[in-house]
Write a protein that holds these residues in place. Structure first.
Motif, PDB file in Angstrom:
ATOM      1  N   ASP A   1       0.821  -1.209   0.000  1.00 51.82           N
ATOM      2  CA  ASP A   1       0.000   0.000   0.000  1.00 51.82           C
ATOM      3  C   ASP A   1       0.859   1.265   0.000  1.00 51.82           C
ATOM      4  OD1 ASP A   1      -2.538   1.395   0.323  1.00 51.82           O
ATOM      5  OD2 ASP A   1      -1.889   1.778   2.388  1.00 51.82           O
ATOM      6  N   LEU A   2       2.023   1.180   0.633  1.00 55.55           N
ATOM      7  CA  LEU A   2       2.919   2.347   0.668  1.00 55.55           C
ATOM      8  C   LEU A   2       3.652   2.537  -0.656  1.00 55.55           C
ATOM      9  CD1 LEU A   2       4.801   2.015   4.092  1.00 55.55           C
ATOM     10  CD2 LEU A   2       2.747   3.324   3.560  1.00 55.55           C
ATOM     11  N   GLY A   3       3.684   1.499  -1.492  1.00 60.23           N
ATOM     12  CA  GLY A   3       4.455   1.601  -2.734  1.00 60.23           C
ATOM     13  C   GLY A   3       5.827   0.959  -2.624  1.00 60.23           C
ATOM     14  N   VAL A   4       6.026   0.190  -1.545  1.00 60.51           N
ATOM     15  CA  VAL A   4       7.297  -0.536  -1.387  1.00 60.51           C
ATOM     16  C   VAL A   4       7.319  -1.688  -2.391  1.00 60.51           C
ATOM     17  CG1 VAL A   4       8.535  -2.073   0.217  1.00 60.51           C
ATOM     18  CG2 VAL A   4       7.558   0.093   1.034  1.00 60.51           C
ATOM     19  N   ARG A   5       8.462  -1.934  -3.012  1.00 65.18           N
ATOM     20  CA  ARG A   5       8.513  -2.953  -4.070  1.00 65.18           C
ATOM     21  C   ARG A   5       9.324  -4.202  -3.707  1.00 65.18           C
ATOM     22  NH1 ARG A   5      10.639  -0.185  -9.149  1.00 65.18           N
ATOM     23  NH2 ARG A   5      10.590  -2.357  -9.810  1.00 65.18           N
ATOM     24  N   TYR A   6      10.257  -4.070  -2.768  1.00 63.72           N
ATOM     25  CA  TYR A   6      11.151  -5.194  -2.447  1.00 63.72           C
ATOM     26  C   TYR A   6      11.054  -5.489  -0.953  1.00 63.72           C
ATOM     27  CZ  TYR A   6      13.398  -4.128  -6.923  1.00 63.72           C
ATOM     28  OH  TYR A   6      13.646  -3.920  -8.254  1.00 63.72           O
ATOM     29  N   VAL A   7      11.393  -6.707  -0.585  1.00 62.58           N
ATOM     30  CA  VAL A   7      11.484  -7.008   0.844  1.00 62.58           C
ATOM     31  C   VAL A   7      12.571  -8.067   1.070  1.00 62.58           C
ATOM     32  CG1 VAL A   7       9.566  -8.705   0.754  1.00 62.58           C
ATOM     33  CG2 VAL A   7      10.198  -7.640   2.932  1.00 62.58           C
ATOM     34  N   ILE A   8      13.432  -7.790   2.035  1.00 61.20           N
ATOM     35  CA  ILE A   8      14.447  -8.776   2.426  1.00 61.20           C
ATOM     36  C   ILE A   8      13.754  -9.820   3.309  1.00 61.20           C
ATOM     37  CG2 ILE A   8      16.581  -9.154   3.740  1.00 61.20           C
ATOM     38  CD1 ILE A   8      17.388  -6.273   3.126  1.00 61.20           C
ATOM     39  N   ILE A   9      14.040 -11.078   3.033  1.00 62.17           N
ATOM     40  CA  ILE A   9      13.432 -12.156   3.824  1.00 62.17           C
ATOM     41  C   ILE A   9      14.525 -13.075   4.359  1.00 62.17           C
ATOM     42  CG2 ILE A   9      11.970 -14.215   3.650  1.00 62.17           C
ATOM     43  CD1 ILE A   9      10.125 -12.627   1.936  1.00 62.17           C
ATOM     44  N   GLY A  10      14.463 -13.348   5.669  1.00 61.34           N
ATOM     45  CA  GLY A  10      15.369 -14.335   6.264  1.00 61.34           C
ATOM     46  C   GLY A  10      16.804 -13.869   6.389  1.00 61.34           C
ATOM     47  N   HIS A  11      17.003 -12.558   6.578  1.00 65.74           N
ATOM     48  CA  HIS A  11      18.381 -12.087   6.825  1.00 65.74           C
ATOM     49  C   HIS A  11      18.955 -12.841   8.024  1.00 65.74           C
ATOM     50  CE1 HIS A  11      21.762  -9.535   7.863  1.00 65.74           C
ATOM     51  NE2 HIS A  11      21.717  -9.100   6.626  1.00 65.74           N
ATOM     52  N   SER A  12      20.256 -13.084   8.016  1.00 69.42           N
ATOM     53  CA  SER A  12      20.844 -13.892   9.098  1.00 69.42           C
ATOM     54  C   SER A  12      20.644 -13.227  10.463  1.00 69.42           C
ATOM     55  CB  SER A  12      22.327 -14.134   8.845  1.00 69.42           C
ATOM     56  OG  SER A  12      23.013 -12.915   8.787  1.00 69.42           O
ATOM     57  N   GLU A  13      20.544 -11.882  10.486  1.00 71.15           N
ATOM     58  CA  GLU A  13      20.304 -11.230  11.788  1.00 71.15           C
ATOM     59  C   GLU A  13      18.886 -11.514  12.277  1.00 71.15           C
ATOM     60  OE1 GLU A  13      21.575  -7.333  10.501  1.00 71.15           O
ATOM     61  OE2 GLU A  13      23.625  -8.099  10.326  1.00 71.15           O
ATOM     62  N   ARG A  14      17.929 -11.638  11.360  1.00 64.08           N
ATOM     63  CA  ARG A  14      16.564 -12.017  11.739  1.00 64.08           C
ATOM     64  C   ARG A  14      16.552 -13.473  12.227  1.00 64.08           C
ATOM     65  NH1 ARG A  14      13.392  -8.223  12.755  1.00 64.08           N
ATOM     66  NH2 ARG A  14      11.924  -9.927  12.995  1.00 64.08           N
ATOM     67  N   ARG A  15      17.318 -14.314  11.528  1.00 70.99           N
ATOM     68  CA  ARG A  15      17.344 -15.723  11.934  1.00 70.99           C
ATOM     69  C   ARG A  15      18.003 -15.855  13.305  1.00 70.99           C
ATOM     70  NH1 ARG A  15      17.058 -19.542   7.047  1.00 70.99           N
ATOM     71  NH2 ARG A  15      17.078 -18.257   5.193  1.00 70.99           N
ATOM     72  N   GLU A  16      19.066 -15.069  13.529  1.00 72.90           N
ATOM     73  CA  GLU A  16      19.814 -15.210  14.784  1.00 72.90           C
ATOM     74  C   GLU A  16      19.119 -14.557  15.978  1.00 72.90           C
ATOM     75  OE1 GLU A  16      23.873 -13.899  14.601  1.00 72.90           O
ATOM     76  OE2 GLU A  16      24.231 -14.381  16.721  1.00 72.90           O
ATOM     77  N   TYR A  17      18.630 -13.314  15.800  1.00 77.58           N
ATOM     78  CA  TYR A  17      18.115 -12.573  16.963  1.00 77.58           C
ATOM     79  C   TYR A  17      16.603 -12.624  17.108  1.00 77.58           C
ATOM     80  CZ  TYR A  17      22.764 -10.509  16.394  1.00 77.58           C
ATOM     81  OH  TYR A  17      24.112 -10.329  16.220  1.00 77.58           O
ATOM     82  N   PHE A  18      15.897 -12.986  16.023  1.00 76.09           N
ATOM     83  CA  PHE A  18      14.433 -12.915  16.073  1.00 76.09           C
ATOM     84  C   PHE A  18      13.782 -14.258  15.719  1.00 76.09           C
ATOM     85  CE2 PHE A  18      16.186  -8.724  15.247  1.00 76.09           C
ATOM     86  CZ  PHE A  18      15.643  -8.011  16.307  1.00 76.09           C
ATOM     87  N   ASN A  19      14.535 -15.308  15.953  1.00 75.57           N
ATOM     88  CA  ASN A  19      13.993 -16.672  15.845  1.00 75.57           C
ATOM     89  C   ASN A  19      13.374 -17.023  14.504  1.00 75.57           C
ATOM     90  OD1 ASN A  19      14.660 -17.007  18.565  1.00 75.57           O
ATOM     91  ND2 ASN A  19      12.719 -16.048  19.180  1.00 75.57           N
ATOM     92  N   GLU A  20      13.843 -16.424  13.438  1.00 74.26           N
ATOM     93  CA  GLU A  20      13.303 -16.834  12.140  1.00 74.26           C
ATOM     94  C   GLU A  20      13.897 -18.177  11.751  1.00 74.26           C
ATOM     95  OE1 GLU A  20      12.762 -14.124   9.013  1.00 74.26           O
ATOM     96  OE2 GLU A  20      12.073 -12.541  10.366  1.00 74.26           O
ATOM     97  N   THR A  21      13.059 -18.996  11.178  1.00 76.64           N
ATOM     98  CA  THR A  21      13.475 -20.357  10.817  1.00 76.64           C
ATOM     99  C   THR A  21      13.272 -20.551   9.315  1.00 76.64           C
ATOM    100  OG1 THR A  21      11.230 -21.138  11.083  1.00 76.64           O
ATOM    101  CG2 THR A  21      12.646 -21.209  13.043  1.00 76.64           C
ATOM    102  N   ASP A  22      13.768 -21.666   8.811  1.00 77.21           N
ATOM    103  CA  ASP A  22      13.527 -21.985   7.394  1.00 77.21           C
ATOM    104  C   ASP A  22      12.020 -21.996   7.097  1.00 77.21           C
ATOM    105  OD1 ASP A  22      16.196 -22.190   6.737  1.00 77.21           O
ATOM    106  OD2 ASP A  22      16.275 -24.371   6.863  1.00 77.21           O
TER     107      ASP A  22
END
Ligand SMILES: O=C(CO)COP(=O)(O)O
Length: 253
Positions: free
Chosen positions: A85-106
């Motif tokens: 809705d804001l017009g954002v076109r890209y998104v990073i998914i599963g950055h290693s910092e998200r996996r390490e500090y925010f419990n993101e998994t495969d």
């Protein structure tokens, strides 16, 4: 030919004023968008303003993360519908910092990837090994496992438009870059995995970035590797001159 893509990941840096000033410094100076795609993945609070400032021109605006649901009781999260809705076109998914500090998994990476594609966002899917895994000779197994898990139940036509970022964790923010050959070898193995999943024709379309201490003075040799199609850049994307230089080198590849 795959068009190179240079994406800045600002992480949790800058104030709004600094972000605005970066945009006004780089605008109109980005090399020909026909030769290089450029993206700035900024903190959530700046996205609306940066989309306004970019007026559809380069660099495009991306987010650094998203929740996979469209809406709901998820305090502190941001949905793909809101980004779109804001017009954002890209998104990073599963950055290693998200996996390490925010419990993101495969699994969560896979859910987010499906959701981003379902909402017309271009995902930049991050994979990469730790130093221990590299030393034990497990780099390719780790990265190939992450790619397979991320792309589970993603169709070939959807996969073709995605971007994979290979970021060895030991090279992020450390000043240690993988040598161009090391990075190129892993990116080639990622393309082989994508080819197993989708066949060669689709795998050849998917762009693979390298990330981890990329700077204007090492990007040339990295991009010279046949399977490296761009870079996901932290520190060196924060200064306008350095970001412009990265884009310029990529536009001449
Ligand atoms: O994590 C990174 C980009 O997503 C890499 O960060 P640096 O370029 O600062 O090493």
């Amino acid at each position: 030919m795959r068009k190179p893509i240079i994406a800045g990941n600002w992480k949790m840096h800058k104030t709004l004023g600094e972000a605005e000033s970066f945009y006004s410094d780089v605008q109109g100076r980005i090399p020909d968008p026909a030769k290089v795609e450029t993206v700035i993945c900024a903190p959530f609070p700046f996205l609306y303003r940066l989309v306004q400032l970019s007026e559809g021109m380069a660099p495009s605006v991306g987010a650094q993360n998203m929740h996979e649901e469209e809406s709901g009781a998820f305090t502190g999260e941001v949905s793909p519908v809101q980004l779109k809705d804001l017009g954002v076109r890209y998104v990073i998914i599963g950055h290693s910092e998200r996996r390490e500090y925010f419990n993101e998994t495969d699994d969560s990476v896979n859910r987010k990837l499906k959701s981003a594609l379902g909402h017309g966002l271009t995902p930049i899917v991050c994979v990469g090994e730790t130093l221990g895994e590299r030393e034990e000779g497990r780099t390719e197994a780790k990265v190939s496992g992450q790619v397979k898990a991320a792309y589970a139940e993603i169709s070939p036509s959807e996969a073709a438009g995605t971007v994979v970022a290979y970021e060895p964790i030991w090279a992020i923010g450390t000043g240690k870059t993988a040598t161009a050959e090391e990075a190129g070898d892993v990116c080639r193995s990622i393309r082989e995995t994508l080819s197993e999943l989708y066949g060669g024709e689709i795998a050849e379309k998917i762009r693979i970035q390298y990330g981890g201490s990329v700077k204007p003075d090492n990007i040339g040799e990295l991009l010279a590797q046949p399977d490296i199609d761009g870079a996901l850049v932290g520190g060196a994307s924060l200064e306008p001159e350095s970001f412009l230089r990265l884009a310029e080198v990529a536009s001449n590849e």
